[in-house]
Structures are given as structure tokens and as C-alpha cells.
Write an enzyme that holds these catalytic residues in place. Structure first.
Site, PDB file in Angstrom:
ATOM      1  CB  THR A  45      -0.932  -0.082   1.224  1.00 46.65           C
ATOM      2  OG1 THR A  45      -1.810  -1.168   0.915  1.00 46.65           O
ATOM      3  CG2 THR A  45      -1.734   1.384   1.292  1.00 46.65           C
ATOM      4  CE1 TYR A  59      -5.726   0.596   0.428  1.00 45.86           C
ATOM      5  CE2 TYR A  59      -4.137  -0.281  -1.118  1.00 45.86           C
ATOM      6  CZ  TYR A  59      -4.774  -0.041   0.154  1.00 45.86           C
ATOM      7  OH  TYR A  59      -4.138  -1.036   1.355  1.00 45.86           O
ATOM      8  CB  SER A  92       2.882  -7.944   1.482  1.00 42.44           C
ATOM      9  OG  SER A  92       1.763  -7.896   2.203  1.00 42.44           O
ATOM     10  CB  THR A 125       0.440  -3.417   6.197  1.00 42.59           C
ATOM     11  OG1 THR A 125      -0.778  -3.670   5.576  1.00 42.59           O
ATOM     12  CG2 THR A 125       1.096  -2.176   6.079  1.00 42.59           C
ATOM     13  CG  ASP A 126      -2.250  -7.767   3.435  1.00 42.88           C
ATOM     14  OD1 ASP A 126      -3.074  -8.298   2.485  1.00 42.88           O
ATOM     15  OD2 ASP A 126      -2.753  -6.591   4.033  1.00 42.88           O
ATOM     16  CE  LYS A 198      -3.099  -4.876   7.792  1.00 39.20           C
ATOM     17  NZ  LYS A 198      -2.985  -5.091   6.431  1.00 39.20           N
ATOM     18  CD  GLU A 319      -6.931 -26.238  27.583  1.00 35.82           C
ATOM     19  OE1 GLU A 319      -6.464 -24.851  27.350  1.00 35.82           O
ATOM     20  OE2 GLU A 319      -7.824 -26.941  26.982  1.00 35.82           O
TER      21      GLU A 319
HETATM   22  N1  DGL Z   1      -2.477  -5.847  -0.470  1.00 39.46           N
HETATM   23  C1  DGL Z   1      -2.080  -5.408   0.809  1.00 39.46           C
HETATM   24  C2  DGL Z   1      -0.336  -5.566   1.000  1.00 39.46           C
HETATM   25  O1  DGL Z   1       0.175  -5.608  -0.052  1.00 39.46           O
HETATM   26  C3  DGL Z   1      -2.314  -4.002   1.148  1.00 39.46           C
HETATM   27  C4  DGL Z   1      -2.057  -3.882   2.634  1.00 39.46           C
HETATM   28  C5  DGL Z   1      -1.056  -2.724   2.772  1.00 39.46           C
HETATM   29  O2  DGL Z   1       0.004  -2.946   2.170  1.00 39.46           O
HETATM   30  O3  DGL Z   1      -1.235  -1.889   3.622  1.00 39.46           O
HETATM   31  O4  DGL Z   1       0.009  -6.232   2.012  1.00 39.46           O
END
Ligand code: DGL
Length: 362
Positions: A45, A59, A92, A125-126, A198, A319
Site C-alpha cells: 500500500t 486503491y 504482500s 502490511t499484510d 498487524k 491441555e
Molecule cells: N495488499 C496489501 C499488501 O500489500 C495491502 C495492505 C498494505 O500494504 O497496507 O500487504
């Protein structure tokens, strides 16, 4: 002193006294040498673009090239001598083990160069938390490596990418960031690449560590409050230079009514380990245990993690009879982090006791 020079004596004496000061005045302190920081762009992103400034969530990721990213934050040149490389341009969620190895090897090459003082990786971020953990396990350098992303594209109102990138370069060029493992700068916080994940998919305050951030970066200055205690970088037994491929490790999600379908499918697909993204305490439904015992007999490791969303804390034989089944526990690592550590660990051992030692130490 002969008579000819007599009249100049006071001036000569004054000059001799002032010369050192003058020397200081004329040889102004050289400007502090800026660090050399390389920005490796992978997509996400932070390189995303939306149709309008009102699109903070709608986006396309991985569109903007690294040169444009750097140009969008001209203030970077006040922090460091910065140059960019486009290592890949993907969202990602699509990063593969081959992409991780490609990125890891480029980071190692740059870290070994005396011309490079710090490295920033822009990333979606993924799976940012997975890449950051992978690098902290395999990069043998004290130099700062900082992974950074954004929750909003640069085209959106109140985009967070530019300040996140500025902060990442500030930390990567700061000698105080050396030796602290791979770091993540998001939302003014400096997080440990091992701990951070995340926690939400829509807010700029998305990245959390169950044990808290290491510090803050404010107006280009790093403020530290704690240090990582788990093994990383120079203290890691793993080295990207010795890793040619990563074994297949899959994640099976635990939930009510689950059966052994996914576990058996992963085994047939060649998984060397299956991460149990278990309910609560990393628990496993009784009805799937017989299949897991068969998989274990076939050499597949079972590693228990928890899918609780504020971070698990899975202990042996709590457990679940781990000793009896020869299972491993991931302790506080979430399932996606446990997968990364399992893949790296399995490049050096197949022994379940060694795997457990590694999960306690990293
Ligand atoms: N498609 C997600 C990624 O590339 C978008 C999320 C992001 O980068 O914030 O991880």
C-alpha cells in the site's frame, strides 16, 4: 627579537595567540557525515494509488515505483544519503518463499558493503510481520534494517506512508538502532520485527507487539525504552548465506466442528510441519488427533500456536499432551510467525527437541 621587528611584537604575539582560534574559525566543523541508506521497495500500500484523495481503503497496491516514493519525501535527504532499488512490486499477500529468499540475499549483500550504513524495506502490511521476522532470523549484521509500510495509499488524505518512510530512514541512519534486530516503524513507533503483527486491517495504528514497542521515533529522532531478548541477527544460528530453499510449512486453522481434511491435505502436499492455529491455548480437536499421530509417524512436525487475536502463550503439556505426541509449542509466536521460524529451523534440524529449543530461544 631584532629592532626591525620590535614594533610588530604585540601584533605578532596576538596573532600567535589567536591563530588556533582563527584556525578553528576558518576550518568550520565539517557537517556531520550523513549515513548511506538503501531503500529496497517490494510493493504494498505504501506504493499504492487510489482514484481520489477520499479513497483511504479502496486503491491498488504495488503501483508506485521506488523513485516516486523517494521523490514524495524530499526531506529524506536531510536524514541520509538515500538511494532506492525496486526489488519487486507486489502486494504482500502474494509474497512467496522465493521472494523472501531473494529479498534476504539482497539485504545480506548490501549489509556486507562498507558503503551501506542502514537498509529500509518498503513492504505491504499484510505479511510485513513475516518478512520482518524472517530477516531478523537470518541477517548477520549489526546494521539497522527497518521494514516499513502504510495503511493508506499515498494518494489519500492523511496518508501515513510518507511519515512512516521518513521515520524508517531516520531509524535506519541512527547508530543507536544498531544491534537491535530487524525493526518496524509504523505510526511513530519502533517495533521489534519478531514481536510485531498487524492487529487490524483499517486503522493507521494497526501494528502491535504483545510486549510493547521498543521505542518511538519523533521528528526524526529515535527514543528507546526496551531491547529485544530473543536471539536475532548476529546472535542467530541461521544465516541467509546458508539457505538455498525453505521447506513447505502450512497452517491449519482450529475451530468448532473441524475435521482432519486440511491436515491430511497438507501432509499429502509435502508439508514438513503443520502449524496448528489453535483455539485458545493452541488446542487441537480430539477428533483430528489420530490423523496428526499418523502425520507425525510420517515425519511431519506438529507445532501448536494459538489464533487468539491479542497473541497466544502456548506452553508444553498444558491441555495437550505434547510430550506424548512429540509435538512442539510455538509459545508466544502467532501462527504466521511460527510458520516462518519452523521453515528456517527445518533448514538445519528435523529433531523435535531441537525444534522446541529453537522455539524457546527465538
Ligand atoms: N495488499 C496489501 C499488501 O500489500 C495491502 C495492505 C498494505 O500494504 O497496507 O500487504
Amino acid at each position: 627579537m631584532n629592532n626591525l621587528l620590535q614594533p610588530f611584537a604585540p601584533a605578532a604575539l596576538a596573532l600567535l595567540l589567536l591563530l588556533p582560534l582563527g584556525a578553528q574559525a576558518t576550518e568550520a566543523e565539517p557537517a556531520a557525515k550523513l549515513a548511506n541508506v538503501v531503500i529496497l521497495a517490494t510493493g504494498g500500500t505504501i506504493a499504492g494509488a487510489g482514484a481520489s484523495a477520499a479513497n483511504s481503503a479502496t486503491y491498488t497496491a504495488a503501483k508506485v515505483p521506488v523513485e516516486q516514493l523517494l521523490a514524495s519525501v524530499p526531506q529524506l535527504s536531510n536524514l541520509a544519503n538515500v538511494r532506492g532499488e525496486q526489488v519487486m512490486q507486489i502486494a504482500s499477500e502474494s509474497i512467496s518463499n522465493d521472494n523472501l529468499l531473494q529479498l534476504g540475499k539482497r539485504v545480506a549483500e548490501l549489509a556486507a558493503s562498507p558503503e551501506v550504513d542502514g537498509i529500509v524495506i518498503t513492504h505491504g502490511t499484510d505479511t510485513l510481520e513475516e518478512t520482518a521476522f524472517f530477516l531478523t532470523l537470518v541477517e548477520h549484521t549489526e546494521k539497522p534494517i527497518v521494514v516499513v509500510g502504510s495503511m493508506r495509499p499515498g494518494t489519500a488524505m492523511s496518508a501515513d506512508g510518507m511519515l512512516n518512510l521518513y521515520n524508517a530512514v531516520a531509524v535506519a541512519s541512527d547508530p543507536s538502532a544498531r544491534g537491535k534486530g530487524v525493526l518496524v516503524t509504523m505510526n511513530d513507533e519502533i517495533q521489534s520485527g519478531r514481536d510485531v503483527s498487524k492487529s487490524v486491517n483499517i486503522k493507521t495504528e494497526a501494528f502491535k507487539s504483545p510486549w510493547g514497542p521498543l521505542g518511538m521515533v519523533v521528528e526524526g529522532k529515535s527514543y528507546w525504552f526496551r531491547l529485544p531478548v530473543k536471539r536475532h541477527t548476529m546472535n542467530s544460528e541461521f544465516d541467509i548465506k546458508n539457505i538455498r530453499s525453505l521447506p513447505r510449512v502450512d497452517i491449519a486453522y482450529g475451530y468448532g466442528n473441524v475435521d482432519d481434511t486440511a491436515y491430511k491435505a497438507f501432509g499429502q502436499a509435502g508439508a514438513k510441519a503443520i502449524i496448528q492455529a489453535g483455539t485458545g491455548n493452541g488446542s487441537v480437536a480430539a477428533r483430528v488427533v489420530p490423523s496428526l499421530q499418523e502425520l507425525r509417524k510420517d515425519g511431519v512436525h506438529i507445532i501448536r500456536s494459538s489464533h487468539v487475536n491479542q497473541g497466544g502463550f502456548v506452553l508444553r503439556n498444558a491441555e495437550q499432551p505434547d510430550d506424548k505426541y512429540d509435538w512442539v509449542v510455538a509459545h508466544d509466536l502467532n501462527p504466521q510467525k511460527a510458520r516462518i521460524l519452523a521453515e528456517v529451523a527445518l533448514t538445519s534440524t528435523q529433531d523435535s527437541k531441537e525444534l522446541q529449543r529453537i522455539f524457546w530461544e527465538y
